[in-house]
Design a protein around this motif. Sequence first.
Motif, PDB file in Angstrom:
ATOM      1  N   ILE A 109       0.864  -1.182   0.000  1.00 14.61           N
ATOM      2  CA  ILE A 109       0.000   0.000   0.000  1.00 14.61           C
ATOM      3  C   ILE A 109       0.903   1.236   0.000  1.00 14.61           C
ATOM      4  CG2 ILE A 109      -0.221   0.161   2.558  1.00 14.61           C
ATOM      5  CD1 ILE A 109      -3.367   0.589   1.676  1.00 14.61           C
ATOM      6  N   HIS A 110       0.492   2.297  -0.701  1.00 13.40           N
ATOM      7  CA  HIS A 110       1.368   3.474  -0.806  1.00 13.40           C
ATOM      8  C   HIS A 110       0.555   4.770  -0.784  1.00 13.40           C
ATOM      9  CE1 HIS A 110       0.096   3.568  -5.016  1.00 13.40           C
ATOM     10  NE2 HIS A 110       0.556   2.344  -5.206  1.00 13.40           N
ATOM     11  N   TRP A 111       1.277   5.909  -0.787  1.00 19.17           N
ATOM     12  CA  TRP A 111       0.603   7.213  -0.705  1.00 19.17           C
ATOM     13  C   TRP A 111      -0.287   7.482  -1.915  1.00 19.17           C
ATOM     14  CZ3 TRP A 111      -0.218   8.973   3.726  1.00 19.17           C
ATOM     15  CH2 TRP A 111       0.754   9.022   4.724  1.00 19.17           C
ATOM     16  N   ARG A 161      -5.523   8.474 -12.486  1.00 24.21           N
ATOM     17  CA  ARG A 161      -4.245   7.784 -12.347  1.00 24.21           C
ATOM     18  C   ARG A 161      -3.305   8.325 -13.404  1.00 24.21           C
ATOM     19  NH1 ARG A 161      -2.587   1.999 -10.699  1.00 24.21           N
ATOM     20  NH2 ARG A 161      -0.506   2.626 -10.130  1.00 24.21           N
ATOM     21  N   PRO A 162      -2.145   8.878 -12.997  1.00 24.34           N
ATOM     22  CA  PRO A 162      -1.224   9.401 -13.992  1.00 24.34           C
ATOM     23  C   PRO A 162      -0.742   8.301 -14.946  1.00 24.34           C
ATOM     24  CG  PRO A 162      -0.467   9.906 -11.762  1.00 24.34           C
ATOM     25  CD  PRO A 162      -1.638   9.010 -11.630  1.00 24.34           C
ATOM     26  N   HIS A 163      -0.452   8.672 -16.158  1.00 19.32           N
ATOM     27  CA  HIS A 163       0.071   7.771 -17.198  1.00 19.32           C
ATOM     28  C   HIS A 163      -0.907   6.693 -17.628  1.00 19.32           C
ATOM     29  CE1 HIS A 163       3.729   9.707 -16.159  1.00 19.32           C
ATOM     30  NE2 HIS A 163       3.854   9.073 -15.020  1.00 19.32           N
ATOM     31  N   ILE A 215       7.648   0.917  -6.609  1.00 20.42           N
ATOM     32  CA  ILE A 215       8.236   0.786  -5.259  1.00 20.42           C
ATOM     33  C   ILE A 215       9.036  -0.521  -5.152  1.00 20.42           C
ATOM     34  CG2 ILE A 215       7.717   0.504  -2.793  1.00 20.42           C
ATOM     35  CD1 ILE A 215       5.250   2.348  -3.307  1.00 20.42           C
ATOM     36  N   ARG A 216       8.434  -1.624  -5.642  1.00 21.37           N
ATOM     37  CA  ARG A 216       9.155  -2.905  -5.582  1.00 21.37           C
ATOM     38  C   ARG A 216      10.439  -2.831  -6.402  1.00 21.37           C
ATOM     39  NH1 ARG A 216       3.837  -4.778  -6.610  1.00 21.37           N
ATOM     40  NH2 ARG A 216       4.481  -5.286  -8.738  1.00 21.37           N
ATOM     41  N   ASN A 217      10.364  -2.194  -7.567  1.00 17.84           N
ATOM     42  CA  ASN A 217      11.568  -2.041  -8.394  1.00 17.84           C
ATOM     43  C   ASN A 217      12.615  -1.193  -7.696  1.00 17.84           C
ATOM     44  OD1 ASN A 217      10.521  -3.585 -10.419  1.00 17.84           O
ATOM     45  ND2 ASN A 217       9.765  -1.840 -11.624  1.00 17.84           N
ATOM     46  N   SER A 260       3.322   3.892  -8.013  1.00 23.47           N
ATOM     47  CA  SER A 260       2.717   2.569  -8.172  1.00 23.47           C
ATOM     48  C   SER A 260       3.494   1.572  -7.321  1.00 23.47           C
ATOM     49  CB  SER A 260       2.732   2.127  -9.639  1.00 23.47           C
ATOM     50  OG  SER A 260       4.032   1.725 -10.005  1.00 23.47           O
ATOM     51  N   ALA A 261       2.819   0.490  -6.946  1.00 29.04           N
ATOM     52  CA  ALA A 261       3.461  -0.546  -6.147  1.00 29.04           C
ATOM     53  C   ALA A 261       4.615  -1.176  -6.936  1.00 29.04           C
ATOM     54  CB  ALA A 261       2.434  -1.603  -5.750  1.00 29.04           C
ATOM     55  N   THR A 262       4.415  -1.304  -8.252  1.00 32.06           N
ATOM     56  CA  THR A 262       5.471  -1.881  -9.098  1.00 32.06           C
ATOM     57  C   THR A 262       6.742  -1.022  -9.007  1.00 32.06           C
ATOM     58  OG1 THR A 262       3.770  -2.666 -10.593  1.00 32.06           O
ATOM     59  CG2 THR A 262       6.012  -2.638 -11.451  1.00 32.06           C
ATOM     60  N   VAL A 299     -12.255   2.901  -7.518  1.00 37.27           N
ATOM     61  CA  VAL A 299     -11.273   2.260  -8.414  1.00 37.27           C
ATOM     62  C   VAL A 299     -10.444   3.318  -9.123  1.00 37.27           C
ATOM     63  CG1 VAL A 299     -12.405   0.091  -8.994  1.00 37.27           C
ATOM     64  CG2 VAL A 299     -13.017   2.117 -10.260  1.00 37.27           C
ATOM     65  N   GLY A 300      -9.224   2.989  -9.436  1.00 35.00           N
ATOM     66  CA  GLY A 300      -8.401   3.849 -10.275  1.00 35.00           C
ATOM     67  C   GLY A 300      -8.910   3.765 -11.705  1.00 35.00           C
ATOM     68  N   GLU A 301      -8.604   4.781 -12.512  1.00 34.99           N
ATOM     69  CA  GLU A 301      -9.178   4.769 -13.871  1.00 34.99           C
ATOM     70  C   GLU A 301      -8.602   3.661 -14.740  1.00 34.99           C
ATOM     71  OE1 GLU A 301      -6.748   8.766 -15.243  1.00 34.99           O
ATOM     72  OE2 GLU A 301      -8.565   8.203 -16.298  1.00 34.99           O
TER      73      GLU A 301
HETATM   74  P1  ATP Z   1       0.854  -2.634  -9.129  1.00 38.51           P
HETATM   75  O1  ATP Z   1       1.891  -1.614  -9.517  1.00 38.51           O
HETATM   76  O2  ATP Z   1       1.379  -3.827  -8.389  1.00 38.51           O
HETATM   77  O3  ATP Z   1      -0.099  -2.968 -10.253  1.00 38.51           O
HETATM   78  P2  ATP Z   1      -0.787  -0.565  -7.942  1.00 38.51           P
HETATM   79  O4  ATP Z   1       0.039   0.480  -7.285  1.00 38.51           O
HETATM   80  O5  ATP Z   1      -1.390  -0.289  -9.288  1.00 38.51           O
HETATM   81  O6  ATP Z   1      -0.018  -1.940  -7.971  1.00 38.51           O
HETATM   82  P3  ATP Z   1      -3.114  -1.841  -6.732  1.00 38.51           P
HETATM   83  O7  ATP Z   1      -3.012  -2.298  -5.343  1.00 38.51           O
HETATM   84  O8  ATP Z   1      -3.224  -2.826  -7.790  1.00 38.51           O
HETATM   85  O9  ATP Z   1      -1.871  -0.834  -6.860  1.00 38.51           O
HETATM   86  O10 ATP Z   1      -4.252  -0.753  -6.915  1.00 38.51           O
HETATM   87  C1  ATP Z   1      -5.433  -0.709  -6.162  1.00 38.51           C
HETATM   88  C2  ATP Z   1      -6.327   0.368  -6.731  1.00 38.51           C
HETATM   89  O11 ATP Z   1      -5.714   1.652  -6.543  1.00 38.51           O
HETATM   90  C3  ATP Z   1      -6.575   0.239  -8.237  1.00 38.51           C
HETATM   91  O12 ATP Z   1      -7.924   0.615  -8.486  1.00 38.51           O
HETATM   92  C4  ATP Z   1      -5.595   1.237  -8.842  1.00 38.51           C
HETATM   93  O13 ATP Z   1      -6.076   1.743 -10.058  1.00 38.51           O
HETATM   94  C5  ATP Z   1      -5.573   2.327  -7.780  1.00 38.51           C
HETATM   95  N1  ATP Z   1      -4.301   3.062  -7.710  1.00 38.51           N
HETATM   96  C6  ATP Z   1      -3.072   2.556  -7.474  1.00 38.51           C
HETATM   97  N2  ATP Z   1      -2.142   3.531  -7.465  1.00 38.51           N
HETATM   98  C7  ATP Z   1      -2.803   4.700  -7.695  1.00 38.51           C
HETATM   99  C8  ATP Z   1      -2.397   6.083  -7.826  1.00 38.51           C
HETATM  100  N3  ATP Z   1      -1.116   6.441  -7.748  1.00 38.51           N
HETATM  101  N4  ATP Z   1      -3.365   7.001  -8.067  1.00 38.51           N
HETATM  102  C9  ATP Z   1      -4.656   6.629  -8.177  1.00 38.51           C
HETATM  103  N5  ATP Z   1      -5.101   5.358  -8.076  1.00 38.51           N
HETATM  104  C10 ATP Z   1      -4.195   4.397  -7.842  1.00 38.51           C
END
Ligand code: ATP
Length: 209
Positions: free
Chosen positions: A13-15, A131-133, A180-182, A176-178, A103-105
């Motif tokens: 989980i992230h900011w 969601r950027p990008h 962060i892991r990277n 994104s979580a990806t 949900v994110g877009e």
């Molecule tokens: P991964 O990089 O592993 O795909 P992720 O950061 O996209 O992970 P998830 O846990 O899969 O995170 O996302 C949960 C929900 O939060 C999804 O609906 C996703 O679109 C949304 N989300 C994730 N990061 C952001 C962000 N930076 N801004 C807005 N929405 C986000």
Amino acid sequence: MMRAILGGTFDPIHWGHLNAASSVCEQIQSDHLVLLPSAQPPHRSYPGATAEQRFAMATLAASDIPNCTADNWELLQSRKSYTQLTLEQFHQRWPQDTLVFIVGEDAFAGLESWYKWEHLLDHAHLVVMRRPHSHNVFSETLQQWLANVQTKQPEQLHQHASGCVYLAETPAFDISATAIRNAIQTEQSWTHYVPNSVANYIQTHQLYR
Ligand code: ATP
């Protein structure tokens, strides 16, 4: 009361999750935010955290935010969890409450592939955050569906028990979580992307190395 629910893998989980969801909660004036870690497909190949660890991190993050809790419902299910079924269950659990699934877009753009997606609004509203990008194109079917259910006024979400979609104007948080892991694997800086409690947890448990 109105309960907003953010589902996600949260690995970690992230900011980006937390700030965007908090901004949504403010806009729609929801009373409570539920962080709902989803069960993870077993074939994900990167070194991810376990379900227990993802829930522990979500719980730590929730404890820093007023009116926020983490919920392990989907992690406790023996079958694969589907949002539509979870919302049905949450509606039974909290029959008096208005539920809003966030949900994110990027996730919203793929909605048609979700289990019983046309029934997602039976027991909840849906709010989409930017969601950027994510240069997402909504399919013709999704656009037609949206035309019938979209509301431009967040107050509407309080006037109906379920059935509306609101596209929220959330600030863009480029995390994104990806990424962060990277960053952890390549020893770049990353701790500012997550709450301190979550950064400490990742370090203590040596996750994502
Ligand atoms: P991964 O990089 O592993 O795909 P992720 O950061 O996209 O992970 P998830 O846990 O899969 O995170 O996302 C949960 C929900 O939060 C999804 O609906 C996703 O679109 C949304 N989300 C994730 N990061 C952001 C962000 N930076 N801004 C807005 N929405 C986000």
